[in-house]
Design a protein around this motif. Sequence first.
Motif, PDB file in Angstrom:
ATOM      1  N   ARG A  86      84.039 119.593   5.905  1.00 47.84           N
ATOM      2  CA  ARG A  86      83.926 120.273   4.621  1.00 47.84           C
ATOM      3  C   ARG A  86      82.778 119.741   3.774  1.00 47.84           C
ATOM      4  O   ARG A  86      82.231 120.456   2.933  1.00 47.84           O
ATOM      5  CB  ARG A  86      85.229 120.141   3.828  1.00 47.84           C
ATOM      6  CG  ARG A  86      86.427 120.842   4.427  1.00 47.84           C
ATOM      7  CD  ARG A  86      86.276 122.357   4.476  1.00 47.84           C
ATOM      8  NE  ARG A  86      85.804 122.911   3.217  1.00 47.84           N
ATOM      9  CZ  ARG A  86      86.553 123.152   2.137  1.00 47.84           C
ATOM     10  NH1 ARG A  86      87.847 122.863   2.165  1.00 47.84           N
ATOM     11  NH2 ARG A  86      86.035 123.687   1.043  1.00 47.84           N
ATOM     12  N   GLY A  87      82.444 118.454   3.943  1.00 45.43           N
ATOM     13  CA  GLY A  87      81.422 117.854   3.108  1.00 45.43           C
ATOM     14  C   GLY A  87      80.852 116.611   3.764  1.00 45.43           C
ATOM     15  O   GLY A  87      81.040 116.371   4.961  1.00 45.43           O
ATOM     16  N   TRP A  88      80.172 115.794   2.972  1.00 45.54           N
ATOM     17  CA  TRP A  88      79.484 114.614   3.478  1.00 45.54           C
ATOM     18  C   TRP A  88      80.235 113.331   3.161  1.00 45.54           C
ATOM     19  O   TRP A  88      79.639 112.252   3.040  1.00 45.54           O
ATOM     20  CB  TRP A  88      78.074 114.556   2.889  1.00 45.54           C
ATOM     21  CG  TRP A  88      77.207 115.702   3.346  1.00 45.54           C
ATOM     22  CD1 TRP A  88      77.455 116.562   4.371  1.00 45.54           C
ATOM     23  CD2 TRP A  88      75.963 116.107   2.774  1.00 45.54           C
ATOM     24  NE1 TRP A  88      76.443 117.487   4.489  1.00 45.54           N
ATOM     25  CE2 TRP A  88      75.507 117.238   3.519  1.00 45.54           C
ATOM     26  CE3 TRP A  88      75.185 115.634   1.720  1.00 45.54           C
ATOM     27  CZ2 TRP A  88      74.317 117.888   3.227  1.00 45.54           C
ATOM     28  CZ3 TRP A  88      73.991 116.285   1.426  1.00 45.54           C
ATOM     29  CH2 TRP A  88      73.558 117.389   2.171  1.00 45.54           C
ATOM     30  N   SER A  89      81.555 113.416   3.107  1.00 48.43           N
ATOM     31  CA  SER A  89      82.362 112.217   2.869  1.00 48.43           C
ATOM     32  C   SER A  89      82.211 111.204   3.999  1.00 48.43           C
ATOM     33  O   SER A  89      82.339 109.997   3.775  1.00 48.43           O
ATOM     34  CB  SER A  89      83.840 112.590   2.711  1.00 48.43           C
ATOM     35  OG  SER A  89      84.021 113.426   1.599  1.00 48.43           O
ATOM     36  N   ASP A  90      81.936 111.680   5.223  1.00 45.17           N
ATOM     37  CA  ASP A  90      81.745 110.752   6.337  1.00 45.17           C
ATOM     38  C   ASP A  90      80.476 109.928   6.131  1.00 45.17           C
ATOM     39  O   ASP A  90      80.488 108.700   6.284  1.00 45.17           O
ATOM     40  CB  ASP A  90      81.726 111.488   7.683  1.00 45.17           C
ATOM     41  CG  ASP A  90      80.930 112.784   7.673  1.00 45.17           C
ATOM     42  OD1 ASP A  90      80.210 113.060   6.675  1.00 45.17           O
ATOM     43  OD2 ASP A  90      81.003 113.532   8.667  1.00 45.17           O
ATOM     44  N   HIS A  91      79.380 110.580   5.743  1.00 41.56           N
ATOM     45  CA  HIS A  91      78.151 109.831   5.472  1.00 41.56           C
ATOM     46  C   HIS A  91      78.340 108.888   4.284  1.00 41.56           C
ATOM     47  O   HIS A  91      77.862 107.744   4.296  1.00 41.56           O
ATOM     48  CB  HIS A  91      76.997 110.793   5.192  1.00 41.56           C
ATOM     49  CG  HIS A  91      76.625 111.648   6.356  1.00 41.56           C
ATOM     50  ND1 HIS A  91      76.501 111.149   7.633  1.00 41.56           N
ATOM     51  CD2 HIS A  91      76.330 112.980   6.441  1.00 41.56           C
ATOM     52  CE1 HIS A  91      76.147 112.132   8.461  1.00 41.56           C
ATOM     53  NE2 HIS A  91      76.050 113.244   7.753  1.00 41.56           N
ATOM     54  N   ARG A  92      79.040 109.356   3.264  1.00 50.69           N
ATOM     55  CA  ARG A  92      79.340 108.505   2.109  1.00 50.69           C
ATOM     56  C   ARG A  92      80.073 107.249   2.531  1.00 50.69           C
ATOM     57  O   ARG A  92      79.683 106.129   2.170  1.00 50.69           O
ATOM     58  CB  ARG A  92      80.187 109.292   1.103  1.00 50.69           C
ATOM     59  CG  ARG A  92      80.650 108.495  -0.113  1.00 50.69           C
ATOM     60  CD  ARG A  92      81.838 109.161  -0.785  1.00 50.69           C
ATOM     61  NE  ARG A  92      83.024 109.116   0.065  1.00 50.69           N
ATOM     62  CZ  ARG A  92      84.108 109.860  -0.136  1.00 50.69           C
ATOM     63  NH1 ARG A  92      84.166 110.703  -1.150  1.00 50.69           N
ATOM     64  NH2 ARG A  92      85.151 109.754   0.676  1.00 50.69           N
ATOM     65  N   ASP A  93      81.133 107.417   3.309  1.00 55.63           N
ATOM     66  CA  ASP A  93      81.960 106.274   3.688  1.00 55.63           C
ATOM     67  C   ASP A  93      81.227 105.321   4.630  1.00 55.63           C
ATOM     68  O   ASP A  93      81.434 104.099   4.577  1.00 55.63           O
ATOM     69  CB  ASP A  93      83.259 106.763   4.329  1.00 55.63           C
ATOM     70  CG  ASP A  93      84.154 107.489   3.331  1.00 55.63           C
ATOM     71  OD1 ASP A  93      83.861 107.432   2.129  1.00 55.63           O
ATOM     72  OD2 ASP A  93      85.139 108.119   3.772  1.00 55.63           O
TER      73      ASP A  93
END
Length: 296
Positions: A86-93
């Motif tokens: 859905r979004g870039w939470s993986d890159h953020r984390d």
Amino acid sequence: MDAIRLSPPRRLSLPVENRWGAGDMSVLDFGDPKRPVDLVFVHANGFNAMTYRTLLAPLSGTLRIWAPDLRGHGHTTLPTDPANRRGWSDHRDDLVSLLDTLDGPPVVLAGHSMGGTSSLLAAAERLDRVSKLVLMDPVIWGRIVVTLFQLPVFDRLASRIPLVKGALRRRAVFDSREQALAAYSGRGAFRGWPEMMIADYLADGLVETSEGLTLACRPEWEASNYAAQSHDPWKALKRVNRPVRILKAEAGSTCFPSPGLPGLPHVTVETVHGGTHFFPMLKADVARDALFDAAV
């Protein structure tokens, strides 16, 4: 210091484990390894840290710089699953994990395009580890568009986004690096790039497989990064009470914010005159000066 500046970056491999899966994040380490990290620079979608070697290396006589390969790019081995993103939470984390490994003073966090936006999202989670942000044409849509992207119906419309279609059509396998260099030089997003920068991109952007030389960032993963837009960079801008300098391309920008943003006095927005979305490649002196000014 000249020897440090001219020497190639060291390659580090940092273990990362979070809800998106475990693996190793590849990081290029520029500058004196005896000093703490001053600057972390994050690449754009589809590229890798080595792409920006000629931008970052001249700064390494003064600064120590870490440049990671994001999940699905370069030498990083973190797992990728384009389905239902859905979004870039993986890159953020993943970037939060990288910041957590640093034991020196807070760093300047910078990035280009998706790398800039992911840096912003990570900074909002680790304010104590970040001193300033330098975002080069980050992907920040208008507030209404960001709200609409969070609606489930937009998942079904993602396949119609031109950038998604273009990424899925991208050639993924080459017979040789020379063939790839010829295919990219002077074309598409690479138009006007110095040949050395394209060669650096290909150095870590192609991996040897049984099929041939294959793009490290698979077309379906690149496409999913374009399609997954439910993250909220405006919310992150409000949370980050640190100086944020945004350099916005004059032509073809992916960055909606303009100078004088109400309610965000810590954010400055400047237009890079004559610059496209790829100004860090085409106007490297402008990008380099911004990084230096933030970090010294």
